[in-house]
Design a protein around this motif. Sequence first.
Motif, PDB file in Angstrom:
ATOM      1  N   TYR A   4      -2.651  10.367   3.122  1.00 37.89           N
ATOM      2  CA  TYR A   4      -2.147   9.428   2.115  1.00 37.89           C
ATOM      3  C   TYR A   4      -1.897  10.139   0.797  1.00 37.89           C
ATOM      4  O   TYR A   4      -0.910   9.894   0.120  1.00 37.89           O
ATOM      5  CB  TYR A   4      -3.155   8.294   1.881  1.00 37.89           C
ATOM      6  CG  TYR A   4      -3.231   7.297   3.013  1.00 37.89           C
ATOM      7  CD1 TYR A   4      -2.114   7.004   3.771  1.00 37.89           C
ATOM      8  CD2 TYR A   4      -4.421   6.641   3.300  1.00 37.89           C
ATOM      9  CE1 TYR A   4      -2.185   6.093   4.805  1.00 37.89           C
ATOM     10  CE2 TYR A   4      -4.499   5.724   4.329  1.00 37.89           C
ATOM     11  CZ  TYR A   4      -3.374   5.462   5.083  1.00 37.89           C
ATOM     12  OH  TYR A   4      -3.444   4.570   6.089  1.00 37.89           O
ATOM     13  N   GLN A   5      -2.827  11.028   0.456  1.00 33.39           N
ATOM     14  CA  GLN A   5      -2.674  11.752  -0.802  1.00 33.39           C
ATOM     15  C   GLN A   5      -1.436  12.638  -0.757  1.00 33.39           C
ATOM     16  O   GLN A   5      -0.756  12.822  -1.750  1.00 33.39           O
ATOM     17  CB  GLN A   5      -3.893  12.632  -1.046  1.00 33.39           C
ATOM     18  CG  GLN A   5      -4.892  12.015  -1.986  1.00 33.39           C
ATOM     19  CD  GLN A   5      -6.112  12.893  -2.074  1.00 33.39           C
ATOM     20  OE1 GLN A   5      -6.919  12.941  -1.156  1.00 33.39           O
ATOM     21  NE2 GLN A   5      -6.255  13.593  -3.168  1.00 33.39           N
ATOM     22  N   GLU A   6      -1.190  13.184   0.434  1.00 35.44           N
ATOM     23  CA  GLU A   6      -0.079  14.111   0.561  1.00 35.44           C
ATOM     24  C   GLU A   6       1.258  13.382   0.478  1.00 35.44           C
ATOM     25  O   GLU A   6       2.217  13.894  -0.077  1.00 35.44           O
ATOM     26  CB  GLU A   6      -0.208  14.811   1.909  1.00 35.44           C
ATOM     27  CG  GLU A   6       0.610  16.058   2.030  1.00 35.44           C
ATOM     28  CD  GLU A   6       0.411  16.675   3.393  1.00 35.44           C
ATOM     29  OE1 GLU A   6      -0.755  16.862   3.792  1.00 35.44           O
ATOM     30  OE2 GLU A   6       1.408  16.927   4.061  1.00 35.44           O
ATOM     31  N   LEU A   7       1.305  12.177   1.022  1.00 32.31           N
ATOM     32  CA  LEU A   7       2.602  11.512   1.147  1.00 32.31           C
ATOM     33  C   LEU A   7       2.873  10.468   0.069  1.00 32.31           C
ATOM     34  O   LEU A   7       3.937   9.855   0.068  1.00 32.31           O
ATOM     35  CB  LEU A   7       2.721  10.860   2.527  1.00 32.31           C
ATOM     36  CG  LEU A   7       2.909  11.858   3.673  1.00 32.31           C
ATOM     37  CD1 LEU A   7       2.811  11.175   4.998  1.00 32.31           C
ATOM     38  CD2 LEU A   7       4.244  12.554   3.545  1.00 32.31           C
ATOM     39  N   THR A   8       1.922  10.220  -0.809  1.00 30.71           N
ATOM     40  CA  THR A   8       2.193   9.284  -1.905  1.00 30.71           C
ATOM     41  C   THR A   8       1.868   9.952  -3.231  1.00 30.71           C
ATOM     42  O   THR A   8       1.311  11.035  -3.262  1.00 30.71           O
ATOM     43  CB  THR A   8       1.345   8.011  -1.792  1.00 30.71           C
ATOM     44  OG1 THR A   8      -0.025   8.386  -1.906  1.00 30.71           O
ATOM     45  CG2 THR A   8       1.572   7.286  -0.497  1.00 30.71           C
ATOM     46  N   PHE A   9       2.217   9.271  -4.306  1.00 34.39           N
ATOM     47  CA  PHE A   9       1.943   9.808  -5.635  1.00 34.39           C
ATOM     48  C   PHE A   9       0.553   9.412  -6.141  1.00 34.39           C
ATOM     49  O   PHE A   9       0.236   9.619  -7.296  1.00 34.39           O
ATOM     50  CB  PHE A   9       2.990   9.316  -6.630  1.00 34.39           C
ATOM     51  CG  PHE A   9       4.331   9.921  -6.432  1.00 34.39           C
ATOM     52  CD1 PHE A   9       4.576  11.210  -6.845  1.00 34.39           C
ATOM     53  CD2 PHE A   9       5.334   9.222  -5.815  1.00 34.39           C
ATOM     54  CE1 PHE A   9       5.802  11.787  -6.664  1.00 34.39           C
ATOM     55  CE2 PHE A   9       6.575   9.793  -5.619  1.00 34.39           C
ATOM     56  CZ  PHE A   9       6.802  11.078  -6.044  1.00 34.39           C
ATOM     57  N   PHE A  29       5.118   2.422  -8.152  1.00 32.55           N
ATOM     58  CA  PHE A  29       4.821   1.871  -9.481  1.00 32.55           C
ATOM     59  C   PHE A  29       3.780   2.695 -10.225  1.00 32.55           C
ATOM     60  O   PHE A  29       3.282   2.264 -11.256  1.00 32.55           O
ATOM     61  CB  PHE A  29       4.315   0.435  -9.347  1.00 32.55           C
ATOM     62  CG  PHE A  29       5.411  -0.576  -9.189  1.00 32.55           C
ATOM     63  CD1 PHE A  29       6.146  -0.980 -10.288  1.00 32.55           C
ATOM     64  CD2 PHE A  29       5.720  -1.114  -7.970  1.00 32.55           C
ATOM     65  CE1 PHE A  29       7.159  -1.909 -10.152  1.00 32.55           C
ATOM     66  CE2 PHE A  29       6.735  -2.034  -7.825  1.00 32.55           C
ATOM     67  CZ  PHE A  29       7.450  -2.430  -8.918  1.00 32.55           C
ATOM     68  N   THR A  31       8.348   9.800  -9.585  1.00 35.60           N
ATOM     69  CA  THR A  31       9.489  10.356 -10.303  1.00 35.60           C
ATOM     70  C   THR A  31      10.456   9.246 -10.714  1.00 35.60           C
ATOM     71  O   THR A  31      10.423   8.145 -10.179  1.00 35.60           O
ATOM     72  CB  THR A  31      10.258  11.341  -9.417  1.00 35.60           C
ATOM     73  OG1 THR A  31      10.663  10.645  -8.240  1.00 35.60           O
ATOM     74  CG2 THR A  31       9.416  12.513  -9.041  1.00 35.60           C
ATOM     75  N   THR A  41      -3.625   9.176  -6.496  1.00 35.55           N
ATOM     76  CA  THR A  41      -4.783  10.060  -6.425  1.00 35.55           C
ATOM     77  C   THR A  41      -5.810   9.440  -5.478  1.00 35.55           C
ATOM     78  O   THR A  41      -5.680   8.302  -5.042  1.00 35.55           O
ATOM     79  CB  THR A  41      -5.442  10.233  -7.792  1.00 35.55           C
ATOM     80  OG1 THR A  41      -5.910   8.955  -8.215  1.00 35.55           O
ATOM     81  CG2 THR A  41      -4.485  10.785  -8.807  1.00 35.55           C
ATOM     82  N   ASP A  45       2.842   2.453  -0.503  1.00 38.94           N
ATOM     83  CA  ASP A  45       4.190   2.768  -0.968  1.00 38.94           C
ATOM     84  C   ASP A  45       4.502   2.033  -2.260  1.00 38.94           C
ATOM     85  O   ASP A  45       5.046   2.598  -3.200  1.00 38.94           O
ATOM     86  CB  ASP A  45       5.217   2.344   0.085  1.00 38.94           C
ATOM     87  CG  ASP A  45       5.575   3.499   0.990  1.00 38.94           C
ATOM     88  OD1 ASP A  45       5.224   4.627   0.641  1.00 38.94           O
ATOM     89  OD2 ASP A  45       6.193   3.252   2.037  1.00 38.94           O
TER      90      ASP A  45
END
Lengths: 685, 188
Positions: free
Chosen positions: B16-21, B95, B100, B23, B90
């Motif tokens: 999850y950490q890898e694929l979302t922004f 948000f 980006t 923490t 997601d």
Amino acid sequence: MRRMSVYPQHGTALENLGLTAHEIQQEVENNTSELVSDLSDLSAGARFQAIRSLPMSYNERKAIRNRVNNIKLSKTILPTDCRQQVSLSFRRFRASLTSARQRLVVWQDTLKEIGGRFGTSVLSYFLFLKWLLKFNVFSFVINFCFITIPQIVHAPNISHVTGFRGLELLTGVGYFNQTVLFYGGYDGEVIVSKPAYNMQLAYFFTIAAYMVLCGLSLIYSMSRSFQKNFVLETGPVSGGAWRLLCSWDFSVVNEKAIQYNKNNLGIQLKESLSERLQMKNKISLSDRIKHLSLNLVAWLLCLLLALGSGAGIYFLGTEQLTFSFNQDPNDLVSEASTLLLPVVVSLINLIVPLLYSLIGKMETYSNPRAKIYISIARNIILKMSLLGILCFYWLNFVPDKIPCWESFVGQSVYRLLIIDFIFCLLGIFFGEFLRNVIGTMCIQSLGVPEFDIARNVLDLIYAQTLAWIGIYFSPLLPVMQVLKLFIIFYLKKLSLSMNCQPPKHTGRAAQIQTVFIALLFFPSFVGALSMVAFTVWSLQPSDQCGPFQGLKTPFHTIFNWTDSIQGPPETHWVWWIFENVLRSELFYYLISLIVLVITFFLWQITQGRKQLIKSLREQIVNGGKDKAFLLNKLQNIQRQRREIASYSPQPIRRSMRGSVRTVAQEFDQTTYYNPNWINTLPMDM
Amino acid sequence: MGGTASKLPKELLSEYQELTFLTKQEILLAHKRFSELQGRENGPYSSRVSMEKILTLPELKSNPFRKRICHVFSTSDLRDGSLTFEDFLDLLSAFSDSATLEIKSHYAFRIFDFDDDGTLDGRDLEKLVNCLTGETDDTRLTAEEMRQLISNILEESDIDKDGTVNPSEFQHVISRSPDFVSSFKIVL
């Protein structure tokens, strides 16, 4: 980077154009594999960021990631694998660092609550406050560790002339006079220990290091903020409708606040419409002259007010100096009279901005933004001229007349800070609380007061400038500032939720924030820095007290130090660097030359990019025209096809191909000349 | 927060950490809130939560775009706006502070695109303005004002003059409104 379109409806649009489901799938698959191969060429960090930024759902991103990883795995040879491991562990480490930092965030919930109720623009005030608080905590920690603790451990230099009476808390004299709170409480002896601790050097380097770090951090945040918030505004003049719609604050969760924001946005949209209508009716020349002369008069009035208050402070200061010259340390009245100057300064800070806003009311500006910026400019001119006058008076008259003048200046700054704090509390009570009571109970038309972000931030900037000025004269002044900011944070929050409503015009909050950081850097920090630098470089420190007693200027302590390290060969290189690099004009000449050249190059690059943006814009416009043209053509051809098809129904067409050659040839020709093969597909199927 | 760490398997968490922004903390908090909505503690991670339940979250409850947000982020085949935990992540990721500008503008565009046709046309813009303005008489725009406003908006942003705002034009608009990034934000 190639981005995939994820609109399912695009598929249906393509289908209308006549692509089969299979072909669409093929197309999508091609896109995906191109994307995957693009991604696998990137470095690990960039790849993760790119995958994260794909506008797809989580599972699609995961699939892409797995495909990329598979390609990577098949390609990997040992050394890169090792490197990947390292980069992976490094990334993990960085992620855990960020999450640890997030745990340490103070006031997270409070800030979220403020943002949820009052929106991002009000939140920016509190973030600014928190940011200043960090500066002061840092400054307090290093000053306390490197200056105060050695002094206390070495020689608790406390000789109480007078007992504690309470008034000292406001004036800073008497009981506090010889404490470590002020410059006079330190002495410049070398503490004999192993290794020896030189207090003069410690004092000098701690203050210098703090100032340099502050400057760097300010420059860094300023450039970051500029980069993020000041965007190139090219192309047609925006009417601001989009800007208003895009500034909708998703973080606001309070039902009432959302309703309030909606109403505000409606009003602002209406205003922008009427402004646009007004813009179309050109303003006549006489009106413009009238506006211009009004602006001129207003500026003149504001500058005169600033000048007048500066002169008043100057005379009051010199008057007080002769008066305090022969004061008895136990005389309460004369001690209290030192509070006159800070009270007057704070009163000016309170009243003159109100006059400015009155003056601002009689002017007319074409856009509200200009009005805000001009009001900020006037207020900052006022505050900085007051501080400038005070600095001038401290550096020019005080050193000759007062025996321990650094402590005197430190105490003056202390008094200014304390009185400013008290006025701030009074402002919260009278300005916001009572105003709210009057507005809701007595005079309904006044309404609830608005939270004025600009005024509040300018007050913070003023107080921070004072704290920076005072840091040399009173190393523990940041403690005061920390306490003050802490209390203000909670009181403002309370007052905001009880008395105020968020400001109506919230647009451009981000840009105004950048302006505030820039203001904190330019007149505020640079001014304080030059004042401290002047003191250190060219003023003689007092003879009887302080760490630098007996020296010509405080900076001479560096010369003494370099002289002392010139002898031993193991530290000779430090001396050499100091003597031949830091003290040579050639070095600075070269540095500035290099900086100038780099600046010139960067400027050229910016110009080039501007040109590029312009031509890209033109391309978009041309692309739009092409699209319209092609669509038109496509529709025409489709219409033609339909007409032909209605002449020759399907079964006849088949037979035509077989028997009637001439007609068939004609028909084939039409299909042959048809430039768009897509068009033919649906009819034949 | 520490107690919830055990519920999410470690590999899943790092994925999850890898694929979302987001923490680690944010993911754990999101998981906690999501399982509260699910109503059971250790349910399978793929099970959906209906839109009605999602909209009881205080962060979304009063948002004028709440239904659009659910529809945009939902991967449900039924198009009912229900969210899986991944969809929910997601949403929060788009948000979040570190997302980006491109991601934010992409999702903003889809949220504003009420009829899901890939462009913002006059009707979408009208709905958008109606969503964002008050219902009282002095704040509601009249038909004439609305017409004027929409023509202004199109004049401002429709670079290729096709009468609608497409995604790249929208991104252009967004890149010129610096407030957008800071205000397009939902924090749990």
